[in-house]
Each structure stands twice: as structure tokens, then as C-alpha cells.
Write a protein that holds these residues in place. Structure first.
Motif, short mmCIF file in Angstrom:
data_model
loop_
_atom_site.label_atom_id
_atom_site.label_comp_id
_atom_site.label_asym_id
_atom_site.label_seq_id
_atom_site.Cartn_x
_atom_site.Cartn_y
_atom_site.Cartn_z
N GLU A 282 -7.91 7.42 10.90
CA GLU A 282 -8.39 8.28 9.81
C GLU A 282 -9.77 8.85 10.16
O GLU A 282 -10.06 10.01 9.91
CB GLU A 282 -8.45 7.47 8.51
CG GLU A 282 -8.24 8.32 7.27
CD GLU A 282 -8.24 7.50 5.99
OE1 GLU A 282 -8.78 7.98 5.00
OE2 GLU A 282 -7.73 6.35 6.03
N GLU B 183 -16.51 12.87 6.96
CA GLU B 183 -15.90 12.81 5.62
C GLU B 183 -15.34 11.43 5.30
O GLU B 183 -15.24 11.04 4.14
CB GLU B 183 -14.75 13.82 5.53
CG GLU B 183 -15.17 15.18 5.01
CD GLU B 183 -13.98 16.11 4.91
OE1 GLU B 183 -13.05 15.82 4.14
OE2 GLU B 183 -13.99 17.11 5.64
N ASN C 161 -9.57 3.73 -6.98
CA ASN C 161 -8.14 3.52 -6.73
C ASN C 161 -7.93 2.54 -5.56
O ASN C 161 -7.11 1.62 -5.64
CB ASN C 161 -7.49 4.87 -6.42
CG ASN C 161 -5.98 4.76 -6.30
OD1 ASN C 161 -5.35 4.00 -7.03
ND2 ASN C 161 -5.39 5.51 -5.39
N ASP C 162 -8.71 2.73 -4.50
CA ASP C 162 -8.62 1.84 -3.32
C ASP C 162 -9.04 0.41 -3.66
O ASP C 162 -8.49 -0.54 -3.10
CB ASP C 162 -9.47 2.38 -2.17
CG ASP C 162 -8.75 3.44 -1.37
OD1 ASP C 162 -7.57 3.69 -1.68
OD2 ASP C 162 -9.35 4.02 -0.44
N ALA D 283 -13.28 8.55 -7.43
CA ALA D 283 -11.93 8.23 -7.95
C ALA D 283 -11.09 7.54 -6.87
O ALA D 283 -10.37 6.57 -7.17
CB ALA D 283 -11.25 9.51 -8.40
N ASP D 284 -11.23 8.01 -5.63
CA ASP D 284 -10.48 7.40 -4.52
C ASP D 284 -10.95 5.97 -4.27
O ASP D 284 -10.14 5.08 -3.97
CB ASP D 284 -10.66 8.22 -3.23
CG ASP D 284 -9.93 9.55 -3.29
OD1 ASP D 284 -9.06 9.69 -4.16
OD2 ASP D 284 -10.26 10.44 -2.48
N MET D 285 -12.27 5.77 -4.38
CA MET D 285 -12.83 4.43 -4.16
C MET D 285 -12.33 3.44 -5.21
O MET D 285 -12.00 2.30 -4.89
CB MET D 285 -14.36 4.48 -4.17
CG MET D 285 -14.95 4.89 -2.84
SD MET D 285 -16.71 4.91 -2.88
CE MET D 285 -17.10 3.19 -2.89
N GLU E 137 0.84 -1.21 0.00
CA GLU E 137 0.00 0.00 0.00
C GLU E 137 0.88 1.26 0.00
O GLU E 137 0.58 2.23 -0.70
CB GLU E 137 -0.92 -0.01 1.22
CG GLU E 137 -1.95 1.11 1.19
CD GLU E 137 -2.28 1.70 2.55
OE1 GLU E 137 -1.88 1.13 3.58
OE2 GLU E 137 -2.91 2.76 2.56
N HIS F 124 1.13 4.19 -2.86
CA HIS F 124 0.92 5.63 -2.62
C HIS F 124 2.20 6.45 -2.74
O HIS F 124 2.20 7.65 -2.44
CB HIS F 124 0.30 5.83 -1.23
CG HIS F 124 -1.12 5.37 -1.17
ND1 HIS F 124 -1.62 4.65 -0.10
CD2 HIS F 124 -2.16 5.50 -2.03
CE1 HIS F 124 -2.90 4.37 -0.33
NE2 HIS F 124 -3.24 4.87 -1.49
N THR G 245 -10.06 -0.88 0.54
CA THR G 245 -8.96 -1.82 0.73
C THR G 245 -9.22 -2.69 1.95
O THR G 245 -9.04 -3.91 1.91
CB THR G 245 -7.62 -1.06 0.89
OG1 THR G 245 -7.56 -0.04 -0.09
CG2 THR G 245 -6.44 -1.97 0.75
N PRO H 270 -16.17 9.06 0.64
CA PRO H 270 -14.97 9.18 -0.21
C PRO H 270 -15.35 9.53 -1.65
O PRO H 270 -16.46 9.21 -2.11
CB PRO H 270 -14.34 7.79 -0.13
CG PRO H 270 -15.47 6.87 0.18
CD PRO H 270 -16.50 7.65 0.93
N ALA H 271 -14.42 10.17 -2.34
CA ALA H 271 -14.62 10.50 -3.76
C ALA H 271 -14.61 9.20 -4.57
O ALA H 271 -13.95 8.23 -4.18
CB ALA H 271 -13.52 11.43 -4.23
#
Lengths: 138, 105
Positions: free
Chosen positions: B49, B56, B67-68, B63-65, A65, A69, B2, B60-61
């Protein structure tokens, strides 16, 4: 940032401990072969293997991970946050908080697993003892 | 995402291990423990987090989802590769040992 380094460090320590323990158990098994004490000890070295698997596996997958990143790079100093003093302080803070919590959570979970399995083993041994016919006990 | 994917991988590996227990010729127990270790670590990360982001964290956005999700699947794949290497090195069924010994003889 680098939180996986803490569980990975613990994994190194527990792996060495497991190796030393396994060797000691092997030596004691020669002297006290057949005793219940040896059986109990050998089980513990196997149980320490559970912790090793969780720590090594978790650290390896978390390391991926960090590579994903861009926090871990294949060139010195390998951690992108280690280059700058301010980032380094933040990285150490994260290691001290998140990293230590990760290692502690995995270790506590393992300790619960060991406790539960030990109790189940003891209960099974008692049931086995109760099931042995009286003539066999003599 | 993830965390979710690794938890599902851990659950599936545990079910497969339990189905064959107490036999563990395929070393699925090792795979399950690896995924559980990673899941616990990511859960810890998620708690920190959440403490920082509050609501928030659950929004999540897209795009982030995505990517994750890719990261989660890559993590599962890496876990499987590590398990495969462990399986072949330990060779619990003695398949490789038998093959190489047969060749030598």
C-alpha cells in the motif's frame, strides 16, 4: 481482495505435512526409542506447528478483514471480484503479488525461529554434556 | 491502525506466554503465533500500500482510522474466540474431560 487465500492454501499443505510427519515420528519412536535422532525429529514436527498457527491464525483474521470490507460474501462466487473478468484479473494479480509475499514473509520468519531455536537447543545440549561429571560419563 | 492493534495484541500475548514459559497450560503461545501471523501479513499489505500511495499512506482520513480501529478490535476479539475454542477443544488441564467423565460415572 483475496490475498489471504495463498497463506490459507499453504496452511492446508503444512498441516497435512505436519500430520504425516508426526505419524512418521511416532512410528520411528517405536523402533528407535531413546535415540537423539527421534528427539530432534519430534521437535521439528512441533516447530511445523508454529508455522501452522501463524498461517491459520493470520489467514482467519485477514479473512475477517475481507468480510468487513465486503470483498468476501456468503453467496457464490464468494469473492465479489470473481464475478467480473477485469476484476478477476486484478484479484489474481493481487494474489500473485501480495498473497505470495505474505506467505513468503511468514515462512521466512518461521524459518528464522526454527534456526534460532535449533541453535539454542544445541547450545543447551552442549552445556548439559559439559556439566555431567566425568564418573557419570563412564 | 489494524496493523498497529494486531502488533500490540501480539506483543501482549507474547509477554504473557513468556511470563509463564516453559509452561503453556493456557495455550497463550498459540494465540501469540496467530496474532504474529496476522501482523506479518498486514505488514506485507502495508508495504504494498505504501509503494502505491507513498506519503498519502501516513495521512489517512479520520473516518478511515476509526473504521480501521474498530476492525482491529474486532480482529483481536476473533483471535481470542479462536484461541478459546482451541483451548476448550484441547483442554490441556483436563477440566472438561474430568467434568464429563465425572458426570458419566
Amino acid at each position: 481482495m483475496a490475498c489471504f487465500i495463498i497463506p490459507a492454501t499453504e496452511a492446508i499443505v503444512t498441516t497435512i505435512a505436519a500430520k504425516v510427519l508426526a505419524k512418521k515420528e511416532k512410528d520411528s519412536a517405536i523402533h528407535y526409542d531413546g535415540s537423539s535422532e527421534v528427539v530432534e525429529k519430534s521437535r521439528f514436527s512441533k516447530k511445523l506447528g508454529w508455522l501452522n498457527n501463524m498461517l491459520w491464525g493470520g489467514s482467519a483474521l485477514l479473512a475477517l478483514e475481507h468480510v468487513w470490507h465486503g470483498e468476501v460474501v456468503p453467496w457464490f462466487p464468494f469473492l465479489t471480484n470473481a464475478a467480473d473478468a477485469a476484476d478477476r484479473a486484478e484479484m489474481f494479480h493481487e494474489m500473485a503479488t501480495v498473497g505470495v509475499s505474505m506467505a513468503a514473509l511468514v515462512t521466512v520468519t518461521w524459518a528464522i525461529m526454527v534456526l534460532v531455536s535449533s541453535r539454542l537447543e544445541k547450545r543447551a545440549a552442549k552445556m548439559e554434556e559439559a556439566a555431567v561429571p566425568v564418573s557419570d560419563k563412564k | 491502525m489494524t496493523l498497529l492493534i494486531s502488533v500490540f495484541a501480539a506483543i501482549i500475548a507474547t509477554i504473557v506466554w513468556y511470563k509463564n514459559a516453559p509452561k503453556d497450560d493456557w495455550k497463550v503461545g498459540t494465540l501469540a503465533l496467530m496474532y504474529w501471523g496476522a501482523s506479518l501479513m498486514w505488514m506485507c499489505d502495508a508495504i504494498f500500500e505504501y509503494a502505491e500511495l507513498k506519503e498519502e499512506f501516513f495521512q489517512p482520513a479520520v473516518a478511515d482510522m476509526i473504521n480501521d480501529s474498530f476492525l482491529g478490535l474486532t480482529v483481536v476479539a476473533l483471535g481470542l474466540i479462536i484461541w478459546l475454542v482451541v483451548l476448550l477443544v484441547k483442554d490441556p488441564k483436563g477440566v472438561l474431560r474430568a467434568k464429563f467423565l465425572a458426570k458419566k460415572n
